[in-house]
Design a protein around this motif. Structure first.
Motif, PDB file in Angstrom:
ATOM      1  N   THR A  45       6.260 -41.573 -96.828  1.00 32.84           N
ATOM      2  CA  THR A  45       6.703 -41.479 -95.435  1.00 32.84           C
ATOM      3  C   THR A  45       8.221 -41.395 -95.324  1.00 32.84           C
ATOM      4  OG1 THR A  45       6.567 -43.889 -95.279  1.00 32.84           O
ATOM      5  CG2 THR A  45       4.675 -42.636 -94.479  1.00 32.84           C
ATOM      6  N   LEU A  46       8.917 -42.071 -96.226  1.00 32.16           N
ATOM      7  CA  LEU A  46      10.374 -42.018 -96.201  1.00 32.16           C
ATOM      8  C   LEU A  46      10.873 -40.617 -96.562  1.00 32.16           C
ATOM      9  CD1 LEU A  46      12.597 -44.083 -95.575  1.00 32.16           C
ATOM     10  CD2 LEU A  46      12.781 -44.518 -98.032  1.00 32.16           C
ATOM     11  N   LEU A  47      10.159 -39.965 -97.473  1.00 34.51           N
ATOM     12  CA  LEU A  47      10.556 -38.621 -97.899  1.00 34.51           C
ATOM     13  C   LEU A  47      10.157 -37.545 -96.901  1.00 34.51           C
ATOM     14  CD1 LEU A  47       9.535 -38.860-101.669  1.00 34.51           C
ATOM     15  CD2 LEU A  47      11.873 -38.619-100.819  1.00 34.51           C
ATOM     16  N   THR A  48       8.978 -37.697 -96.285  1.00 32.28           N
ATOM     17  CA  THR A  48       8.410 -36.617 -95.470  1.00 32.28           C
ATOM     18  C   THR A  48       8.551 -36.828 -93.969  1.00 32.28           C
ATOM     19  OG1 THR A  48       6.216 -37.644 -95.341  1.00 32.28           O
ATOM     20  CG2 THR A  48       6.675 -36.231 -97.261  1.00 32.28           C
ATOM     21  N   GLY A  49       8.673 -38.082 -93.533  1.00 27.15           N
ATOM     22  CA  GLY A  49       8.694 -38.368 -92.107  1.00 27.15           C
ATOM     23  C   GLY A  49       7.317 -38.435 -91.479  1.00 27.15           C
ATOM     24  N   GLU A  50       6.247 -38.264 -92.264  1.00 29.69           N
ATOM     25  CA  GLU A  50       4.890 -38.336 -91.717  1.00 29.69           C
ATOM     26  C   GLU A  50       4.562 -39.770 -91.297  1.00 29.69           C
ATOM     27  OE1 GLU A  50       1.984 -36.679 -94.332  1.00 29.69           O
ATOM     28  OE2 GLU A  50       3.096 -34.814 -94.635  1.00 29.69           O
ATOM     29  N   ARG A  51       3.826 -39.903 -90.187  1.00 29.11           N
ATOM     30  CA  ARG A  51       3.490 -41.241 -89.681  1.00 29.11           C
ATOM     31  C   ARG A  51       2.052 -41.323 -89.176  1.00 29.11           C
ATOM     32  NH1 ARG A  51       7.803 -41.333 -91.589  1.00 29.11           N
ATOM     33  NH2 ARG A  51       9.716 -42.339 -90.878  1.00 29.11           N
TER      34      ARG A  51
ATOM     35  N   PRO B  94      13.094 -47.682 -94.334  1.00 35.09           N
ATOM     36  CA  PRO B  94      13.559 -48.097 -95.667  1.00 35.09           C
ATOM     37  C   PRO B  94      13.109 -49.506 -96.045  1.00 35.09           C
ATOM     38  CG  PRO B  94      15.321 -46.999 -94.484  1.00 35.09           C
ATOM     39  CD  PRO B  94      14.205 -47.174 -93.498  1.00 35.09           C
ATOM     40  N   GLU B  95      12.997 -50.409 -95.064  1.00 31.16           N
ATOM     41  CA  GLU B  95      12.596 -51.777 -95.394  1.00 31.16           C
ATOM     42  C   GLU B  95      11.165 -51.843 -95.938  1.00 31.16           C
ATOM     43  OE1 GLU B  95      12.975 -51.751 -90.774  1.00 31.16           O
ATOM     44  OE2 GLU B  95      13.977 -50.814 -92.503  1.00 31.16           O
ATOM     45  N   ALA B  96      10.307 -50.856 -95.564  1.00 37.80           N
ATOM     46  CA  ALA B  96       8.952 -50.832 -96.117  1.00 37.80           C
ATOM     47  C   ALA B  96       8.995 -50.547 -97.613  1.00 37.80           C
ATOM     48  CB  ALA B  96       8.104 -49.794 -95.400  1.00 37.80           C
ATOM     49  N   LEU B  97       9.814 -49.573 -98.018  1.00 39.53           N
ATOM     50  CA  LEU B  97       9.948 -49.285 -99.448  1.00 39.53           C
ATOM     51  C   LEU B  97      10.606 -50.454-100.164  1.00 39.53           C
ATOM     52  CD1 LEU B  97       9.569 -47.356-101.780  1.00 39.53           C
ATOM     53  CD2 LEU B  97      11.750 -46.285-101.203  1.00 39.53           C
ATOM     54  N   ALA B  98      11.597 -51.066 -99.540  1.00 40.95           N
ATOM     55  CA  ALA B  98      12.255 -52.223-100.160  1.00 40.95           C
ATOM     56  C   ALA B  98      11.246 -53.341-100.416  1.00 40.95           C
ATOM     57  CB  ALA B  98      13.382 -52.718 -99.263  1.00 40.95           C
ATOM     58  N   LYS B  99      10.343 -53.555 -99.466  1.00 42.22           N
ATOM     59  CA  LYS B  99       9.363 -54.630 -99.648  1.00 42.22           C
ATOM     60  C   LYS B  99       8.395 -54.307-100.776  1.00 42.22           C
ATOM     61  CE  LYS B  99       5.856 -57.433 -97.332  1.00 42.22           C
ATOM     62  NZ  LYS B  99       5.139 -57.746 -96.059  1.00 42.22           N
ATOM     63  N   THR B 100       7.931 -53.061-100.859  1.00 42.60           N
ATOM     64  CA  THR B 100       6.987 -52.735-101.928  1.00 42.60           C
ATOM     65  C   THR B 100       7.658 -52.778-103.299  1.00 42.60           C
ATOM     66  OG1 THR B 100       7.363 -50.336-101.714  1.00 42.60           O
ATOM     67  CG2 THR B 100       5.587 -51.312-100.392  1.00 42.60           C
ATOM     68  N   LEU B 101       8.942 -52.441-103.373  1.00 44.28           N
ATOM     69  CA  LEU B 101       9.643 -52.485-104.658  1.00 44.28           C
ATOM     70  C   LEU B 101       9.830 -53.912-105.171  1.00 44.28           C
ATOM     71  CD1 LEU B 101      12.347 -49.730-104.076  1.00 44.28           C
ATOM     72  CD2 LEU B 101      10.636 -49.729-105.911  1.00 44.28           C
ATOM     73  N   THR B 102       9.847 -54.867-104.284  1.00 44.17           N
ATOM     74  CA  THR B 102      10.102 -56.253-104.688  1.00 44.17           C
ATOM     75  C   THR B 102       8.866 -57.135-104.593  1.00 44.17           C
ATOM     76  OG1 THR B 102      10.871 -56.720-102.430  1.00 44.17           O
ATOM     77  CG2 THR B 102      12.543 -56.181-104.079  1.00 44.17           C
TER      78      THR B 102
END
Length: 570
Positions: free
Chosen positions: A315-321, A331-339
Motif C-alpha cells: 500500500t505504501l508503494l502503490t497507494g491502493e486502499r 508509513p507507521e504501518a510499515l514501521a510497526k510490521t518491521l519491528t
C-alpha cells in the motif's frame, strides 16, 4: 506386490489390476484391507473396487499417468538413482526463498525445463526454491491448489521421476527445495476420498467445500494420511521443507493440533536422516503460537508467511486502499510490521469488522520465523487481471520495494520474474474438462470481480488457454537493459544481505524505524536503510553509502530511491 487401502465402511473390497479383480482381506488395523498379488511388470495400473463399485484410484496412488480420473500406477521409489548423498540441507534462518510455478516458469512447463534455469537462481543468490503444488490436479495446467491425488506428482510436469531430477539438480547447485502442500481441502474434480472413508466432515465449512476431518470420528486415520503424505515428500523426494497452505482452514479441536503432530513427526524424520527440514505455514490468524516452540506451548512450526508486512509495503508503494488493504498505507504501518511483525496484533480490522491477531513476543520469537515478500502467487494471481507491480510502479519504486524487503528482519521470498520486473502477468488459470465445472469456474471468477466494478470482458477467463499462455515468463526480457538493471539491483541486495550480518540478525528488538510522510529510515545495527518514496530529495543521515539505487548519492537522497548507509558505529 502388496496392496493396502483404508475403507472402513466397505463390506467387500477388491483390487483390480491387469483387468482382473482380486479379493482383499481385512488387515490387522481397523478398516484396512490387504492383498498380495504376484508381481507383474514394473508400473502396473490398479484401482480398488468397493462393494462392487469401481475401480477407483488409490487414495495413496503414487502415479496418475492417465489423469485424476484414471487408475493409479505402481511406482518403486527405490529405482531412482540420487546424486545428493552428501546433501544435509540448508537452514531456513539467513536464507532467501524463490517461489516458482513449474507450469509457467518456462514455456515447456516441466521439471526438466525448469532445471535449465536453475543457474539463473544460483547467480541471483537465492538459497531455496519454493514450488507451488505439484500433486496431481485436473487437466494439464492450473495453479495446483485443486489437487486430488496428494501422493502423486502431476504427470504433465514430468511425474515422480521428473520431480526427483529437479530436486537432485537443485541440491547439486546448493539450492534447497520447499514444496507447497494443500491439506485443508481437495479439488472438486476427481476427488473420491469420501467414497473410501470419513476424510471430510460437515461440522465445519471452508471456502472450497467440506472441511478435512481431523477431529471427528475416524480422524485418526485421516491425520495419519496427512502426516504420512508430508513425510513422503520429505523422505522419498528429498525435499527440504514444506509450505502448508491456508492452515487457518484446518479446523481441529483435539488436544494436540494436527500442526503440532506434524511438526513433531518432521523433527523425528530430520533426526533420523540427519538433514535440515522445516515447515512454513500460510495463516490468516496472526497467531504467533504457530511458530512458538512446542516446549513453550506452541505448535513448533519453523516459519509462517507475514501478510501484514506485504500489505503495509504494497500500500505504501502503490497507494491502493481497497479491501483488506484499507487499514494499511501509512508509513507507521510499515514501521510497526518491521519491528512487531503483525500490524493487527489485537487491533481493530476494518476489513473483518472485528479485532484481530495477537502480539508477537519480540524478545523471544526471532524475525526469521516470518516470511516477508513484496509479491507472491496469491497477491498477484488473485487480482482481476493478474498484474504484477511492474505493470504500475516506476523502476525507482520497484527498487525501493526490493530494498525494504531484502533488508527487513524476516526471511525474504521472491516470486518468479520479480527480480527483473517481468512484464508478463500471472493470472488465475484452470483446465477443467467437465463442461459444467469449467463454466462454473469461468462465471464464478467474473462474478467475484463484478462486485468491484470490473466488466466481465476485462477479467481473463481461467479456462481460456490464452490466460495460461500469457502467464508464462518471457525470459527474453533479460536482454533488455532496464530489466537487467533491476536484476543487478536484486543481486546486489542479496549479496549485501549475505555480507552484512546485521541484515540476517533475527532479533526484532534490534530493529528501529524512523519515518515521515514519504520516507523511512530502518536501523539495523550500524546500518541505516533510507527509503524515499516521495518525488523530492530528502536529507541523509551521516554514513558511508554501501549500496544505492541511484548512483552518486551524497548528502541528499533523490525521490523514489533507497540507500544503505554504514554509520560510524560499524
Amino acid at each position: 506386490m502388496k496392496y493396502e487401502v483404508w475403507a472402513p465402511a466397505a463390506e467387500n473390497v477388491e483390487v483390480e489390476t491387469g483387468g482382473t479383480r482380486h479379493a482383499m482381506t481385512p488387515a490387522g488395523r481397523p478398516g484396512w484391507w490387504t492383498a498380495r498379488i504376484d508381481a507383474g511388470p514394473e508400473g502396473q495400473d490398479y484401482g480398488f473396487v468397493l462393494d462392487g463399485d469401481g475401480p477407483f484410484p488409490d487414495p495413496r496412488s503414487p502415479r496418475q499417468p492417465n489423469g485424476v480420473h484414471g487408475l493409479g500406477r505402481t511406482y518403486d521409489h527405490e529405482r531412482f538413482t540420487w546424486s545428493d548423498e552428501g546433501w544435509r540441507g540448508r537452514p531456513l534462518p539467513g536464507s532467501v526463498l524463490y517461489e516458482l510455478h513449474v507450469g509457467t516458469f518456462t514455456p515447456l512447463g516441466t521439471f526438466d525445463a525448469a532445471i535449465e534455469r536453475l543457474d539463473h537462481l544460483v547467480d541471483l543468490g537465492v538459497d531455496a526454491v519454493e514450488l507451488l503444488p505439484v500433486a496431481a490436479f485436473p487437466g494439464r495446467h492450473g495453479w495446483g491448489y485443486d489437487g486430488v491425488h496428494l501422493w502423486a506428482v502431476h504427470e504433465p510436469y514430468g511425474g515422480p521421476d521428473g520431480l526427483k531430477r529437479f530436486v537432485d539438480a537443485c541440491h547439486r547447485r546448493g539450492l534447497a527445495v520447499v514444496l507447497d502442500v494443500v491439506h485443508n481441502h481437495l479439488g472438486p474434480s476427481g476427488n473420491r476420498l469420501s467414497r473410501y472413508g470419513p476424510y471430510f466432515t460437515d461440522a465445519y465449512e471452508t471456502p472450497w467445500g467440506p472441511a478435512v476431518n481431523v477431529d471427528r470420528a475416524g480422524s485418526d486415520e485421516v491425520r495419519a494420511f496427512i502426516v504420512g503424505n508430508a513425510l513422503m515428500w520429505l523422505r522419498e523426494y528429498h525435499v527440504d521443507g514444506l509450505r502448508l497452505d491456508a492452515v487457518h482452514a484446518i479446523r481441529d479441536q483435539r488436544a494436540v493440533h494436527i500442526l503440532e503432530e506434524l511438526a513433531e513427526a518432521v523433527s523425528r524424520l530430520a533426526a533420523e536422516t540427519g538433514r535440515e527440514m522445516f515447515l512454513i505455514a500460510e495463516s490468516d490468524l496472526n497467531d504467533p503460537r504457530l511458530v512458538t516452540s512446542r516446549e513453550a506451548g506452541g505448535y513448533g512450526l519453523d516459519a509462517q508467511w507475514s501478510d501484514d508486512f506485504h500489505h503495509a509495503l504494497h500500500t505504501l508503494l502503490t497507494g491502493e486502499r481497497h479491501g483488506y488493504y484499507a487499514d494499511f498505507g501509512a508509513p507507521e504501518a510499515l514501521a510497526k510490521t518491521l519491528t512487531r511483525v503483525f500490524f493487527h496484533d489485537g487491533t481493530w480490522s476494518s476489513f473483518r469488522g472485528r479485532s484481530h491477531g495477537r502480539p508477537v513476543d519480540t524478545l523471544r520469537v526471532p524475525g526469521h520465523r516470518f516470511l516477508g515478500f513484496l509479491q507472491n502467487h496469491d497477491q498477484i494471481g488473485n487480482r482481476a487481471t493478474g498484474d504484477r507491480l511492474s505493470a504500475s510502479l516506476s523502476p525507482g519504486r520497484l527498487k525501493v520495494g526490493a530494498g525494504l524487503l531484502l533488508t527487513a528482519p524476516f526471511t525474504p521470498m521472491l516470486f518468479m520474474g520479480e527480480e527483473w520486473g517481468a512484464r508478463t502477468p500471472w493470472r488465475f488459470f484452470s483446465d477443467h474438462q467437465e463442461p459444467e465445472l469449467a463454466r462454473a469456474v469461468s462465471e464464478g471468477r467474473r462474478r467475484e470481480f463484478a462486485d468491484h466494478g470490473w466488466a466481465a470482458d476485462d477479467v481473463p477467463d481461467p479456462q481460456d488457454p490464452e490466460t495460461h499462455r500469457s502467464s508464462i515468463l518471457n525470459w527474453a526480457e533479460l536482454r533488455e537493459p532496464h530489466h537487467r538493471e533491476l536484476l543487478d539491483w536484486y543481486r546486489a541486495l542479496i549479496a549485501l544481505r549475505r555480507a552484512r550480518p546485521e541484515l540476517t540478525d533475527p532479533r526484532l528488538t534490534e530493529v528501529a524505524v524512523e519515518y515521515g510522510t514519504s520516507w523511512l529510515i530502518v536501523h539495523r545495527g550500524p546500518l541505516r536503510v533510507v527509503a524515499n518514496l516521495g518525488t523530492e530529495p530528502v536529507p541523509l543521515p551521516d554514513g558511508e553509502p554501501l549500496l544505492a539505487s541511484t548512483p552518486g548519492v551524497r548528502g541528499r537522497l533523490p525521490g523514489e530511491s533507497l540507500v544503505v548507509l554504514l554509520t560510524g558505529h560499524g
